[in-house]
Design an enzyme around this catalytic site. Structure first.
Site, PDB file in Angstrom:
ATOM      1  N   SER A 184       0.845  -1.198   0.000  1.00 44.80           N
ATOM      2  CA  SER A 184       0.000   0.000   0.000  1.00 44.80           C
ATOM      3  C   SER A 184       0.877   1.243   0.000  1.00 44.80           C
ATOM      4  O   SER A 184       2.011   1.224   0.513  1.00 44.80           O
ATOM      5  CB  SER A 184      -0.902   0.017   1.244  1.00 44.80           C
ATOM      6  OG  SER A 184      -1.531   1.272   1.412  1.00 44.80           O
ATOM      7  N   TYR A 197      -2.634  -1.774  10.201  1.00 47.58           N
ATOM      8  CA  TYR A 197      -2.671  -2.074   8.763  1.00 47.58           C
ATOM      9  C   TYR A 197      -1.412  -1.552   8.070  1.00 47.58           C
ATOM     10  O   TYR A 197      -0.765  -2.274   7.294  1.00 47.58           O
ATOM     11  CB  TYR A 197      -3.913  -1.438   8.149  1.00 47.58           C
ATOM     12  CG  TYR A 197      -3.974  -1.462   6.643  1.00 47.58           C
ATOM     13  CD1 TYR A 197      -4.468  -2.574   5.962  1.00 47.58           C
ATOM     14  CD2 TYR A 197      -3.566  -0.362   5.887  1.00 47.58           C
ATOM     15  CE1 TYR A 197      -4.543  -2.593   4.577  1.00 47.58           C
ATOM     16  CE2 TYR A 197      -3.637  -0.370   4.503  1.00 47.58           C
ATOM     17  CZ  TYR A 197      -4.123  -1.488   3.848  1.00 47.58           C
ATOM     18  OH  TYR A 197      -4.193  -1.503   2.478  1.00 47.58           O
TER      19      TYR A 197
END
Length: 293
Positions: A184, A197
C-alpha cells in the site's frame, strides 16, 4: 473513470472485507479500452481475495490474458461476490484456459493456506503466478486502542498469510514463475488512523525485497504493487460515512482510482515478456503521490 473531485455517496458496511455488490457506485473491474494480447496464456494463477476490489479486477485481466484463474474469498460473507466473479471469469477466459475455481478460506492460519494450495494443485497441477492480495484494516485514534487480539488478527490476515501461502506454493512453482504481493502507499507515507494495517504493509515491502533475493537463483521473480486510494468494498467497511464520501480527494489527481486502473500492474509483473528483468520492486498506481524507498 471517476472525474477530478468526485465524491461518493455516504455509505457504511458493517463487516470486513466488505461486499462488492453492495457498493455504490460499483467498482470498475473491466474497461473496453483494455486490449489483451495472450500475455499469460497457459499460466495457472492463484489470487487471494479475488472475489472483489483489486483482486476481482486482477482475475478479470488475467483471464483475458489467457490464464486459468483460481481465487479465494471469505465464506459466508463474500459468497455472492464469489459467484459473480466466477461468472465474470467464465465470460472473460480464453478457449484454452480451464474453468475458474473459487476456494473459501481464512488465511490467518498455516493449515488453511496449505489447504488452498493443495486444492489448487490438485485441480490444475501447479502454480505459475501467486498473487498475495487479501487484507483487512480498521481505524483507530491511538496506538493504545490496538489490543493484542486485534493486532494478531490484522497481522495474521495481512502478512502471516503471505508467508504461509508462499511457503506452500513454492513447492509447486518452477523457474519463470512470479509472486506478486499487494502492499500500500501507506507503507511509504504512513497513515495515522490505520496504524496496524500500515505496519503490515511495510512488512510486505520488506518481505518482497527479501524473498526476491532468496528466490532469484531459482528464476522466480517476486514483486509488489502499492495502490493508493482505490474504490473497493474495503473502504466503506473501514471508514465512517463522511470519510467514505471524500475518499481519494487528497491525492494529486483529486479522485480515487478504480480497480481496473491497478490490475494492469499485476499483468505486467506476472508476464515474463514484460518484466523478466524486474524483481524485488514495487509499482505505485496511486494517483500521483510521489514516494521514496
Amino acid at each position: 473513470m471517476a472525474s477530478g473531485g468526485q465524491k461518493f455517496p455516504p455509505q457504511k458496511q458493517e463487516t470486513q472485507p466488505g461486499k462488492e455488490h453492495a457498493l455504490n457506485p460499483a467498482p470498475q473491474f473491466a474497461s473496453p479500452e483494455y486490449k489483451p494480447s495472450n500475455k499469460l496464456q497457459g499460466k495457472i494463477a492463484l489470487i487471494t481475495g479475488g472475489d472483489s476490489g483489486i483482486g476481482r479486477a486482477v482475475c478479470n485481466l488475467f483471464a483475458l490474458e489467457g490464464a486459468t484463474v483460481i481465487f479465494t474469498y471469505v465464506e459466508g460473507q463474500e459468497d455472492k461476490d464469489a459467484r459473480d466473479t466466477i461468472e465474470m471469469i467464465k465470460r472473460a477466459k480464453t478457449a484454452d484456459a480451464k474453468d475458474p475455481l473459487a476456494i473459501p478460506a481464512d488465511f490467518g492460519f498455516d493449515e488453511n493456506c496449505k489447504r488452498v494450495v493443495d486444492e489448487a494443485v490438485n485441480a490444475y497441477g501447479r502454480i505459475d503466478i501467486l498473487v498475495n492480495n487479501a487484507a483487512e484494516q480498521y481505524e483507530c485514534g491511538s496506538v493504545e486502542e490496538i489490543d493484542e487480539p486485534r493486532l494478531e488478527r490484522v497481522f495474521r490476515t495481512n502478512i502471516f498469510s503471505y508467508f504461509f501461502l508462499t511457503r506452500h506454493a513454492l513447492k509447486h512453482m518452477k523457474e519463470g514463475s512470479s509472486i506478486i504481493n499487494t502492499t500500500s502507499v501507506n507503507a511509504y507515507k504512513g497513515h495515522p488512523t490505520l496504524l496496524d494495517y500500515t505496519a503490515t504493509k511495510g512488512a510486505i515491502v520488506a518481505f518482497t525485497r527479501g524473498l526476491s533475493l532468496q528466490l532469484v537463483s531459482k528464476g522466480i521473480r517476486v514483486n509488489g504493487v502499492a495502490p493508493g486510494p482505490i474504490w473497493t468494498p474495503l473502504i466503506p467497511a473501514s471508514f465512517k460515512e463522511e470519510e467514505t464520501a471524500q475518499f481519494g480527494a487528497d491525492v494529486p489527481m483529486k479522485r480515487a482510482g478504480q480497480p481496473v486502473e491497478v490490475a494492469p500492474s499485476y499483468v505486467f509483473l506476472a508476464c515474463n515478456q514484460c518484466s523478466s528483468y524486474i524483481t524485488g520492486q514495487v509499482l505505485h498506481p496511486n494517483g500521483g503521490n510521489v514516494v521514496n524507498g
